[in-house]
Design an enzyme around this catalytic site. Structure first.
Site, mmCIF file in Angstrom:
data_model
loop_
_atom_site.group_PDB
_atom_site.id
_atom_site.type_symbol
_atom_site.label_atom_id
_atom_site.label_comp_id
_atom_site.label_asym_id
_atom_site.label_seq_id
_atom_site.Cartn_x
_atom_site.Cartn_y
_atom_site.Cartn_z
ATOM 1 C CG PHE A 1 -2.182 -0.697 1.144
ATOM 2 C CD1 PHE A 1 -3.359 -0.034 0.826
ATOM 3 C CD2 PHE A 1 -2.229 -2.064 1.368
ATOM 4 C CE1 PHE A 1 -4.561 -0.723 0.734
ATOM 5 C CE2 PHE A 1 -3.422 -2.768 1.285
ATOM 6 C CZ PHE A 1 -4.598 -2.091 0.971
ATOM 7 C CG ASP A 2 0.936 5.814 -1.891
ATOM 8 O OD1 ASP A 2 2.069 6.127 -1.498
ATOM 9 O OD2 ASP A 2 0.074 6.650 -2.232
ATOM 10 C CG LEU A 3 0.796 6.922 4.525
ATOM 11 C CD1 LEU A 3 -0.100 5.962 5.301
ATOM 12 C CD2 LEU A 3 2.007 7.325 5.367
#
Length: 230
Positions: free
Chosen positions: A23-25
């Protein structure tokens, strides 16, 4: 990713069994744009420069900031580092303000319950990313939390994804069928450099054009959950 005047078509790929999910943030898990752009505006003001428009500031959200300061603001290395330090000092006081996007916590919880390893892969400094996830009560769902190094030696999305995969593999986790979840074209390109497909979320900060190389685009947490878990 959407705009009031630009309709988009949501594409859903066939359900797969993923061995790991990255996941990106910013723009994917947390809505941090207003805090980031406020700190960027502070940075330009402190440097005695005109503050760019909100659209221009928003373009800084996602890519490694040091690179953006060089390429977009035209700073040399010394100027870019001075600006970055001003930004970080201001943003450190606001980093915990960003809310989690609706439904995302539930997706992370479901992935964890299903035994699917989850790793963070963000261009935000890892130390800040950990604080964000800890504050939001989400760290418990991550097998690995990977971000940029404070010295920016590790900063590009491709480098961060590679490091996240390496850490997962070091834990004996199969990454042969991993997938990235992000909101910008930088996420897609960085993941692709490591042989990983990307699902882009429409609630983030990218434009429709950035979705061209994504495996799928989803407009809700429910769609994301279905795509990741079936």
């Amino acid at each position: 990713m959407t705009s009031p005047t630009t309709p988009t078509t949501t594409t859903i790929a066939p359900t797969r069994t993923w061995s790991a999910v990255l996941f990106d943030l910013d723009g994917t898990i947390v809505d941090s744009a207003s805090d980031i752009t406020a700190s960027l505006a502070h940075m330009f003001t402190e440097l005695g420069l005109d503050v760019p428009s909100e659209d221009v500031l928003l373009a800084y959200v996602g890519p490694p900031l040091l690179d953006s300061l060089r390429l977009s603001a035209g700073f040399d290395d010394e100027e870019a580092w001075a600006a970055l330090n001003i930004y970080r000092d201001h943003y450190a006081d606001h980093v915990l303000n960003s809310p989690v996007f609706p439904g995302v916590a539930g997706v992370l919880e479901r992935l964890h319950a299903a035994g699917i390893p989850v790793a963070l892969a963000t261009s935000k400094p890892e130390s800040m990313a950990r604080k964000v996830l800890d504050h939001a009560g989400l760290s418990q769902y991550f097998t690995e939390i990977t971000g940029a190094s404070d010295d920016e030696e590790l900063s590009t999305k491709a480098e961060v994804v590679r490091e996240a995969l390496r850490r997962l593999q070091a834990n004996g986790i199969d990454t042969g069928n991993a997938v990235m979840v992000g909101d910008r074209g930088y996420d897609t390109l960085g993941a692709a450099a490591n042989g990983v497909p990307t699902i882009l979320v429409e609630w983030g900060y990218g434009s429709p054009a950035e979705a061209v190389d994504a495996m799928a685009v989803v407009h809700s947490a429910d769609q994301l959950r279905n795509l990741l878990l079936g």
